[in-house]
Design a protein around this motif. Structure first.
Motif, PDB file in Angstrom:
ATOM      1  N   GLU A  61       0.832  -1.186   0.000  1.00 38.29           N
ATOM      2  CA  GLU A  61       0.000   0.000   0.000  1.00 38.29           C
ATOM      3  C   GLU A  61       0.877   1.250   0.000  1.00 38.29           C
ATOM      4  O   GLU A  61       2.042   1.222   0.436  1.00 38.29           O
ATOM      5  CB  GLU A  61      -0.913   0.013   1.221  1.00 38.29           C
ATOM      6  N   ILE A  62       0.309   2.348  -0.470  1.00 39.64           N
ATOM      7  CA  ILE A  62       1.088   3.579  -0.633  1.00 39.64           C
ATOM      8  C   ILE A  62       1.693   4.051   0.691  1.00 39.64           C
ATOM      9  O   ILE A  62       2.877   4.401   0.758  1.00 39.64           O
ATOM     10  CB  ILE A  62       0.212   4.687  -1.254  1.00 39.64           C
ATOM     11  N   MET A  63       0.919   4.045   1.756  1.00 40.69           N
ATOM     12  CA  MET A  63       1.438   4.537   3.036  1.00 40.69           C
ATOM     13  C   MET A  63       2.512   3.604   3.594  1.00 40.69           C
ATOM     14  O   MET A  63       3.456   4.056   4.251  1.00 40.69           O
ATOM     15  CB  MET A  63       0.299   4.713   4.039  1.00 40.69           C
ATOM     16  N   GLU A  64       2.396   2.318   3.340  1.00 35.31           N
ATOM     17  CA  GLU A  64       3.447   1.373   3.747  1.00 35.31           C
ATOM     18  C   GLU A  64       4.742   1.681   3.015  1.00 35.31           C
ATOM     19  O   GLU A  64       5.834   1.646   3.611  1.00 35.31           O
ATOM     20  CB  GLU A  64       3.012  -0.060   3.446  1.00 35.31           C
TER      21      GLU A  64
ATOM     22  N   ILE B 282       5.642   4.604   1.775  1.00 37.16           N
ATOM     23  CA  ILE B 282       6.167   5.881   2.280  1.00 37.16           C
ATOM     24  C   ILE B 282       6.884   5.678   3.611  1.00 37.16           C
ATOM     25  O   ILE B 282       8.004   6.191   3.825  1.00 37.16           O
ATOM     26  CB  ILE B 282       5.035   6.914   2.441  1.00 37.16           C
ATOM     27  N   LYS B 283       6.276   4.931   4.520  1.00 37.20           N
ATOM     28  CA  LYS B 283       6.889   4.704   5.834  1.00 37.20           C
ATOM     29  C   LYS B 283       8.217   3.954   5.706  1.00 37.20           C
ATOM     30  O   LYS B 283       9.225   4.334   6.317  1.00 37.20           O
ATOM     31  CB  LYS B 283       5.932   3.914   6.729  1.00 37.20           C
ATOM     32  N   ASP B 284       8.219   2.895   4.913  1.00 38.59           N
ATOM     33  CA  ASP B 284       9.443   2.109   4.713  1.00 38.59           C
ATOM     34  C   ASP B 284      10.525   2.966   4.080  1.00 38.59           C
ATOM     35  O   ASP B 284      11.683   2.983   4.540  1.00 38.59           O
ATOM     36  CB  ASP B 284       9.136   0.904   3.829  1.00 38.59           C
TER      37      ASP B 284
ATOM     38  N   LYS C 205      -2.110   4.607  -8.833  1.00 36.05           N
ATOM     39  CA  LYS C 205      -1.162   4.344  -7.751  1.00 36.05           C
ATOM     40  C   LYS C 205       0.189   4.977  -8.048  1.00 36.05           C
ATOM     41  O   LYS C 205       0.825   5.556  -7.149  1.00 36.05           O
ATOM     42  CB  LYS C 205      -1.003   2.835  -7.544  1.00 36.05           C
TER      43      LYS C 205
ATOM     44  N   LEU D 139       1.647   7.947  -5.700  1.00 35.95           N
ATOM     45  CA  LEU D 139       2.879   7.775  -4.929  1.00 35.95           C
ATOM     46  C   LEU D 139       3.912   8.823  -5.293  1.00 35.95           C
ATOM     47  O   LEU D 139       4.519   9.455  -4.408  1.00 35.95           O
ATOM     48  CB  LEU D 139       3.460   6.382  -5.157  1.00 35.95           C
TER      49      LEU D 139
ATOM     50  N   LEU E  72       2.954  12.139  -3.960  1.00 37.62           N
ATOM     51  CA  LEU E  72       3.099  12.180  -2.508  1.00 37.62           C
ATOM     52  C   LEU E  72       4.564  12.333  -2.109  1.00 37.62           C
ATOM     53  O   LEU E  72       4.893  13.097  -1.184  1.00 37.62           O
ATOM     54  CB  LEU E  72       2.512  10.907  -1.894  1.00 37.62           C
TER      55      LEU E  72
ATOM     56  N   ILE F  48       5.950  15.511  -0.007  1.00 39.38           N
ATOM     57  CA  ILE F  48       6.686  15.336   1.249  1.00 39.38           C
ATOM     58  C   ILE F  48       8.048  16.010   1.160  1.00 39.38           C
ATOM     59  O   ILE F  48       8.479  16.720   2.083  1.00 39.38           O
ATOM     60  CB  ILE F  48       6.851  13.837   1.571  1.00 39.38           C
TER      61      ILE F  48
ATOM     62  N   ALA G 281      11.278   4.431  -2.572  1.00 37.05           N
ATOM     63  CA  ALA G 281       9.841   4.381  -2.809  1.00 37.05           C
ATOM     64  C   ALA G 281       9.535   3.854  -4.203  1.00 37.05           C
ATOM     65  O   ALA G 281       8.597   3.071  -4.381  1.00 37.05           O
ATOM     66  CB  ALA G 281       9.243   5.778  -2.617  1.00 37.05           C
TER      67      ALA G 281
END
Length: 274
Positions: free
Chosen positions: A2-5, A7-9, A218, A222, A225, A229, A265
């Motif tokens: 997923e997109i937020m996963e 980004i966090k990684d 997607k 991404l 995003l 950021i 990413a």
């Protein structure tokens, strides 16, 4: 993923090996130093002809180091594709070769839209309209100097309208094309990382299919995003630097950190179809 996963990684990833990040920082500083030296030496080359040799050498060194850095960033993408949590080490020769391949990829993915835009300029008669307006301005200036009658303003106004319309059409096409090819180039870099093949990276049609396989929404979400950021962090830091100028030195680490974040990413995004 997923997109937020992703980004966090990706955001945490560069901090897992500070030594490698610092090596990249040193290389970036060397590129800046050699580039500056090359330009500076060329500036004095008109006085001392021998300077051209040293200026050229400095610029070549900057390019070589730049290719090395570019190749390393491809390995960062590769780590994401392989879902490898370890920050890759520098493999100097391999990174250099991959960086040179990526340099070719960048040229090709820039040249294609540039060529189309040039052709579009002929189709919309941008160049002819520029010449018409330039000749009109020259004639008007000459008439004013000689005290003769000026050119017809209606004709000049129409020429300006034609120029604005042709420029607007061409620039609109240029913007759309360069955005599209920026996304395609991102996929091309992922393909280079995944396959190690320059031919696969230059396959524009397969790069386009990769975007479709991952999901156009997607991919766009991404990348946008990541850009947002990065811009927000830089804006916050710029505000801090304006109050505490000496803290701006941390940008030599923050900027590479954000580059690692973006490349990681991309790799994680491409892992969906690798």
């Amino acid at each position: 993923m997923e997109i937020m996963e992703i980004i966090k990684d990706a955001f945490v990833f560069p901090s897992k090996n500070i030594k490698v990040l610092l090596i990249y920082v040193v290389l970036a500083l060397l590129v800046g130093l050699f580039s500056f030296m090359g330009v500076l030496v060329y500036a004095f080359g008109t006085v001392v002809p021998e300077c051209f040799l040293w200026g050229g050498l400095a610029i070549v060194l900057a390019m070589v180091i730049g290719w090395l850095m570019s190749g390393y960033l491809i390995s960062v993408i590769k780590s994401g594709i392989d879902l490898d949590d370890n920050v890759p080490e520098f493999v100097w020769w391999d990174n250099f070769i991959t960086g040179f391949d990526n340099f070719i990829v960048s040229i090709v993915y820039f040249a294609i839209p540039a060529f189309i835009v040039i052709v579009m300029g002929f189709v919309t008669n941008v160049y002819g309209n520029i010449m018409t307006v330039a000749n009109g301005i020259a004639a008007e200036a000459q008439g004013a100097y000689l005290g003769t009658s000026a050119i017809a303003y209606d004709a000049m106004s129409q020429a300006m309208v034609n120029l604005v319309m042709s420029l607007a059409a061409t620039l609109t096409v240029a913007f759309v094309l360069f955005v599209i090819f920026a996304f395609l180039q991102t996929m091309a870099e992922a393909r280079l990382a995944n396959t190690g093949s320059l031919g696969e990276a230059l396959n524009v049609f397969e790069a386009a299919k990769d975007i479709k396989r991952i999901g156009i929404g997607k991919v766009i979400a991404l990348i946008l995003l990541v850009i947002i950021i990065t811009c927000v962090i830089n804006m916050i830091l710029s505000a801090i630097y304006s109050y505490v100028p000496f803290l701006s030195i941390i940008s030599i680490v923050v900027s590479p950190y954000l580059v690692f974040f973006a490349q990681r990413a991309v790799g994680l995004l491409y892992s969906d179809i690798a």
